[in-house]
Design a protein around this motif. Sequence first.
Motif, PDB file in Angstrom:
ATOM      1  N   VAL A 430       0.834  -1.209   0.000  1.00 56.58           N
ATOM      2  CA  VAL A 430       0.000   0.000   0.000  1.00 56.58           C
ATOM      3  C   VAL A 430       0.860   1.246   0.000  1.00 56.58           C
ATOM      4  O   VAL A 430       0.616   2.218  -0.745  1.00 56.58           O
ATOM      5  N   MET A 431       1.888   1.267   0.844  1.00 55.52           N
ATOM      6  CA  MET A 431       2.761   2.440   0.918  1.00 55.52           C
ATOM      7  C   MET A 431       3.497   2.673  -0.395  1.00 55.52           C
ATOM      8  O   MET A 431       3.744   3.822  -0.787  1.00 55.52           O
ATOM      9  N   GLN A 433       2.413   1.952  -3.415  1.00 53.17           N
ATOM     10  CA  GLN A 433       1.504   2.366  -4.482  1.00 53.17           C
ATOM     11  C   GLN A 433       1.011   3.799  -4.320  1.00 53.17           C
ATOM     12  O   GLN A 433       0.593   4.417  -5.303  1.00 53.17           O
ATOM     13  N   ARG A 434       1.020   4.358  -3.097  1.00 50.13           N
ATOM     14  CA  ARG A 434       0.484   5.697  -2.866  1.00 50.13           C
ATOM     15  C   ARG A 434       1.544   6.750  -3.153  1.00 50.13           C
ATOM     16  O   ARG A 434       2.733   6.561  -2.857  1.00 50.13           O
ATOM     17  N   THR A 435       1.101   7.855  -3.712  1.00 53.59           N
ATOM     18  CA  THR A 435       2.029   8.947  -4.022  1.00 53.59           C
ATOM     19  C   THR A 435       2.550   9.610  -2.756  1.00 53.59           C
ATOM     20  O   THR A 435       3.667  10.114  -2.729  1.00 53.59           O
ATOM     21  N   HIS A 436       1.717   9.636  -1.712  1.00 52.68           N
ATOM     22  CA  HIS A 436       2.137  10.208  -0.428  1.00 52.68           C
ATOM     23  C   HIS A 436       1.819   9.194   0.646  1.00 52.68           C
ATOM     24  O   HIS A 436       0.699   8.669   0.702  1.00 52.68           O
ATOM     25  N   THR A 439      -1.508   9.131   2.707  1.00 52.46           N
ATOM     26  CA  THR A 439      -2.768   8.703   2.115  1.00 52.46           C
ATOM     27  C   THR A 439      -3.039   7.225   2.345  1.00 52.46           C
ATOM     28  O   THR A 439      -4.176   6.767   2.213  1.00 52.46           O
ATOM     29  N   GLY A 440      -1.986   6.452   2.665  1.00 51.81           N
ATOM     30  CA  GLY A 440      -2.176   5.029   2.932  1.00 51.81           C
ATOM     31  C   GLY A 440      -2.328   4.685   4.392  1.00 51.81           C
ATOM     32  O   GLY A 440      -2.556   3.519   4.737  1.00 51.81           O
ATOM     33  N   THR A 443      -5.837   3.235   5.202  1.00 52.10           N
ATOM     34  CA  THR A 443      -6.028   1.875   4.699  1.00 52.10           C
ATOM     35  C   THR A 443      -5.353   0.860   5.612  1.00 52.10           C
ATOM     36  O   THR A 443      -5.950  -0.152   6.012  1.00 52.10           O
ATOM     37  N   THR A 473      -6.525  -3.491  -0.915  1.00 53.15           N
ATOM     38  CA  THR A 473      -7.357  -2.413  -0.374  1.00 53.15           C
ATOM     39  C   THR A 473      -8.072  -2.908   0.872  1.00 53.15           C
ATOM     40  O   THR A 473      -8.274  -4.122   1.060  1.00 53.15           O
TER      41      THR A 473
END
Length: 554
Positions: A430-431, A433-436, A439-440, A443, A473
């Motif tokens: 998850v970390m 795949q996220r741009t920042h 934001t993860g 999740t 997710t």
Amino acid sequence: MRKVREVLRLKFECGRTHAEIAASTVIGETTVGDYLKRARACGLTWEEARPLSDAEVEARLFRYGGRNEPPSRVPIDFAWVHRELSKPAVTLQTLWVEYRDGAMGQAPLRAYEYSRFCALYARWKKKLSVVMRQVHRAGEKVFIDYSGRKPHIVDPQTGEIHEVELFVAVLGASNYTYAEATRTQKLADFVGSTIRAFEYFGGVPEVVVPDQLRSAVSGPDRYEPDINPTYLEMAQHYGVTVIPARPRKPRDKAKVEGGVLIAQRWILAALRNRTFFSLGELNAAIGELLERLNTRPFQKLEGCRRSAFQTLDKPALRPLPAHRYRIAKWKKARANIDYCVDYDHRLYSVPYALMGEEVEIRATATTIEVLHRNERVASHARSYGPKGTAIICDEHRPRQHRDYGKWPPERVVAWAESIGIQVGEFARRVMEQRTHPETGYRTCLGVIRLADKYGRARVNAACARALSIGSPTCKSVTAILKNGLDRAPQVEPATRAPIAHEHIRGARYFDTEDESDLGRNDSEVGRDEAVRDGRRRCARCSRRHRRNHCPLTK
């Protein structure tokens, strides 16, 4: 007053003549003879009159009314008159007419005439308002009030006249007076005037007696008035007691009522022909006249207000505190769901446990204090930033709020790995795949929290399944757990051989370029394709299409 007993004593016990009795009692000889004649007529001797009182002796001698004795009158029910006068549109004349009509059937008694009726009621009414003379101990009370007559200042730029207030404070024992002009009677001006009065006296009395104006009393009441919190805090700072006068009872503070009257006569009247352009100029002039007033000799007593103050009040006053009181405003508020209270459109935090509780805010020019049940729970430097500015202390936040947004991605992944290896891999994916990273956070925290409901083993299996299907997710993990797919065995997808069929064109058919078309321009390639499809340029529409498919023939 009749001196009947003394006349009888001098005549029968001392044996004095009428002339001697008249000279001794300072009455006429004719009156002495009339008294003795009445005594003989009713058979009253000195032996009988000796034990009687003056009233009883007079009743014996004058019980037979003469021609000058007033006739009997119908008594007046003064309580009824007083009670009826309080009703709307009722006058004394109306009540006298009703009294006279009621007395007609009580012959031979006669009713009082209107003038006598009014005079007797006025005499009876005076007995209702008995005035108690108050004795004031030295240094005990200071009486405070504002003058009804107001001074004024002139705006030097516009020439507009502004009325200001005249504050007056009088000490009870010496009548020592302080006066100053303020712009309003509001809380800040009222508290400031009281403090300056203490400083002018050079000490603090025991009791302050103000009127029940809103700046002193927030809840007026005859018996239990609610003192304004700011004024009460000032009184506690100086160690004085506030006892407001009763509403509409000016005699409770008669000292200052008289002091206001004297200030109007000796200060305001003396300044009536002078023009002042600022409050400072006006107070300077009032200060000069105030000294003259306090040194002016008493009319019926020795000395003046200043000398009486030096003798009586000053030795009894308590010393001023080391620090002057700094005025503070109080406000009731309720902590919001974000554990903040609002003051002057700025937000200040309180401990989150007080969310929804009613608190009190004490605001000074530099500090905001929040109190709950008279205990201070928060203190902030006052903010003068833009409206909506929030001042929040970390120790007031709950733990999850303090940590939110401050964790590095490695900490989130380490926390997830404590649940299970697959959960840690899930968080790492998850970390990445996220741009920042922030934001993860939600999740990952949502998946970690599922362990409290479904257990660590099931969440670890669900994360492994979510990773295998390529859907890392929180919704996927939740759906897997709800449907029990984490317990089902994973089936590897079977590999299919390519299908060969004459109706399957394949990918080459859809290529936009052909090896035979290399080296030719687009027009040549397009013409050959049209020939293969049976298309020719139409003479009607100048377009290439199949035979008999011209749009103009439709």
